[in-house]
Design an enzyme around this catalytic site. Structure first.
Site, PDB file in Angstrom:
ATOM      1  N   ASP A 215      20.079  -6.047   1.311  1.00 28.62           N
ATOM      2  CA  ASP A 215      20.155  -7.510   1.377  1.00 28.62           C
ATOM      3  C   ASP A 215      20.079  -8.075   2.792  1.00 28.62           C
ATOM      4  O   ASP A 215      20.160  -9.294   2.974  1.00 28.62           O
ATOM      5  CB  ASP A 215      21.419  -7.995   0.658  1.00 28.62           C
ATOM      6  CG  ASP A 215      21.269  -7.850  -0.849  1.00 28.62           C
ATOM      7  OD1 ASP A 215      20.180  -8.137  -1.361  1.00 28.62           O
ATOM      8  OD2 ASP A 215      22.239  -7.440  -1.505  1.00 28.62           O
TER       9      ASP A 215
ATOM     10  N   ASP B 157      15.313  -6.854  -6.908  1.00 34.02           N
ATOM     11  CA  ASP B 157      15.736  -7.890  -5.962  1.00 34.02           C
ATOM     12  C   ASP B 157      15.208  -7.629  -4.548  1.00 34.02           C
ATOM     13  O   ASP B 157      15.008  -8.555  -3.762  1.00 34.02           O
ATOM     14  CB  ASP B 157      17.267  -7.983  -5.890  1.00 34.02           C
ATOM     15  CG  ASP B 157      17.968  -7.813  -7.225  1.00 34.02           C
ATOM     16  OD1 ASP B 157      17.465  -7.050  -8.067  1.00 34.02           O
ATOM     17  OD2 ASP B 157      19.031  -8.410  -7.420  1.00 34.02           O
TER      18      ASP B 157
HETATM   19  N1  GLY Z   1      20.407 -10.052  -5.731  1.00 36.44           N
HETATM   20  C1  GLY Z   1      21.533 -10.044  -6.591  1.00 36.44           C
HETATM   21  C2  GLY Z   1      21.391 -10.942  -7.752  1.00 36.44           C
HETATM   22  O1  GLY Z   1      20.336 -11.503  -8.018  1.00 36.44           O
HETATM   23  O2  GLY Z   1      22.377 -11.109  -8.451  1.00 36.44           O
END
Ligand code: GLY
Length: 380
Positions: A102, A163
C-alpha cells in the site's frame, strides 16, 4: 443494469456537489494533520470520522482530497497542512510503520500529487523513497509484488491481491522521473502476473492468490474481503478496471487495455437499477444484500480513465456510465449535512462491520467529480 446509459454529464451539478465536499474539508482540515480519517465506526449514530494513527492503508486519502480541492479551486488554504502531512508520512517511512504494497496509495496521494501540483521537492524525494521500498517487495521468480506481511515470509504461502494494481502508478511514475527502468519493469511484470492469475478467463476476478515465495509458483485463488473464494468482490473488480486502465496509460500495452475494458463490462453487467454496486457480485436486485458505495466511486474513476484512453465512440459510453454511477451515488448515498465529516454512506470495508462511510470512497467520488469538470492534473 440500466444500459443504454443516457445519464447527462451535469457539470453545474458536479460543481455544486464539489462545493459541499469542500465545505466539509474546510471544517475538518485542522483535525487531520497527522492522524487521518478511515471509516466511520458507528454508522447509525455517527457518520463522522475520528482521527486514526498513520499506520493504515487509507491514511493518504484525506490529504489527497485536500490536494484535489486545491487543484479545483486554487484556494491555498487547502495547502495549509501539507508540511504536517510530509512530517507524518516521512516519519512513517523512516520508522517503517506498517509497510506493505500500500506504499502506492499512501505516497502517490501525498508525495507524487503534491510534487505534481506544486513542484515540492521534499514531496518528490519522499515519493521516490517509497517507490524504492515498494520495489523491495518484488519476487523475481514469481514476477509479483507481495501484498502483505514480511517480504518472502509465507505461512507457507504469501499473497498477491488485485488492490495492488492501484499501487503500481507509484512505480511507473518513479521510472519516468528517475529514468531507472527497473521500476517500470517491476510494475509491468506484476500487472501481467495479476492478469494471469487474479483475473479469471471470463474477466471476473479473485481478490487474492496464494504464491509460493520460494519457487514463485502460483497456488490458488482465495478471497479476503469478498463473499467466497470464487465470487467477485465488487471493490476488487473496480481495482482491476481502474488499475489496468492506469497501467495502460503508462505503457500502452494492449493486454492491459483489454483487461480493463472486459473487466468493466463485467462490472456494468452487475450494476443494479440505481447503478450503485452490491458489495459482491453474488448479489443483485433479486437477491439483495448491502451496497458498497466505495466500489462505485472507484469504478466511476476507472471508466473516466478508460474514456481518456479510448476512441470517441467508446469514450462517450464510458463517460455516460461514469455519470450514471456518480448520479446514483449522489441521489442515494450522499450526506448533505455539513456537520457530518463522512461524504458517502453505505461503503463496506469488511462485510461483517456493516455499512460505513469510507474515506477512500469519498476520495474517489470527489476525484470522479473533478475529472468530469475539468482537464484534471493526474495524481496517479
Ligand atoms: N485495499 C483494501 C480495500 O480495498 O479494502
Amino acid at each position: 443494469m440500466s444500459e443504454p446509459f443516457t445519464c447527462p454529464c451535469d457539470v453545474p451539478l458536479y460543481r455544486l456537489i464539489s462545493l459541499e465536499i469542500e465545505e466539509k474539508l474546510r471544517r475538518s482540515a485542522a483535525a487531520y494533520t497527522d492522524r487521518f480519517p478511515h471509516v466511520s465506526t458507528i454508522p447509525q449514530e455517527g457518520l463522522n470520522y475520528t482521527p486514526e494513527e498513520n499506520n493504515l492503508w487509507t491514511n493518504a486519502f484525506f490529504p489527497g482530497m485536500m490536494l484535489l480541492a486545491y487543484d479545483r479551486t486554487g484556494d491555498e488554504n487547502f495547502l495549509k497542512y501539507t508540511g504536517c502531512y510530509l512530517d507524518s508520512f516521512e516519519n512513517r517511512l523512516k520508522k517503517r510503520i506498517h509497510i506493505s504494497h500500500d506504499l502506492g496509495f499512501l505516497y502517490t496521494l501525498t508525495g507524487v500529487a503534491l510534487y505534481k501540483l506544486t513542484g515540492n521537492v521534499r514531496a518528490k524525494a519522499m515519493a521516490l523513497r517509497a517507490a524504492g521500498m515498494l520495489a523491495e517487495r518484488y519476487n523475481e521468480k514469481g514476477r509479483y509484488i507481495q501484498a502483505w506481511g514480511e517480504f518472502g515470509v509465507g505461512n507457507p504461502y504469501v499473497k498477491i491481491i488485485v488492490d495492488t494494481m492501484l499501487n503500481l502508478p507509484l512505480l511507473f511514475w518513479a521510472g519516468e522521473t528517475t529514468g531507472e527502468k527497473r521500476y517500470t519493469e517491476i510494475a509491468v511484470a506484476h500487472a501481467h502476473t495479476c492478469a494471469d492469475y487474479l483475473v479469471r478467463d471470463d474477466y471476473t476476478s479473485f481478490h487474492t492468490y496464494l504464491m509460493d515465495p520460494a519457487t514463485g509458483k502460483a497456488v490458488e485463488g482465495r478471497t479476503h474481503q469478498g463473499f467466497h473464494d470464487d465470487s467477485t468482490w465488487a471493490r476488487g473488480q473496480a481495482w482491476v478496471v481502474t488499475g489496468f486502465a492506469l497501467a495502460y496509460r503508462y505503457t500502452k500495452e494492449p493486454r492491459f487495455l483489454e483487461v480493463s475494458k472486459k473487466a468493466a463490462e463485467v462490472f456494468i453487467q452487475n450494476l443494479p437499477a440505481d447503478n450503485v454496486p452490491y458489495w459482491d457480485f453474488s448479489f443483485n436486485d433479486r437477491v439483495p444484500d448491502l451496497r458498497d458505495s466505495s466500489a462505485g466511486s472507484i469504478f466511476a474513476c476507472g471508466m473516466l480513465e478508460l474514456a481518456d484512453q479510448c476512441e470517441v465512440e467508446e469514450t462517450e459510453r464510458f463517460r455516460a456510465v461514469a455519470c450514471a454511477v456518480v448520479r446514483g451515488l449522489y441521489d442515494h448515498y450522499f450526506l448533505h449535512n455539513p456537520d457530518r465529516s463522512g461524504i458517502l454512506t453505505d461503503g463496506i470495508y469488511h462485510r461483517v462491520h456493516g455499512p460505513t462511510c469510507t474515506v477512500w470512497g469519498d476520495y474517489f467520488f470527489y476525484e470522479a467529480l473533478i475529472r468530469l469538470q475539468k482537464d484534471w492534473k493526474h495524481f496517479w
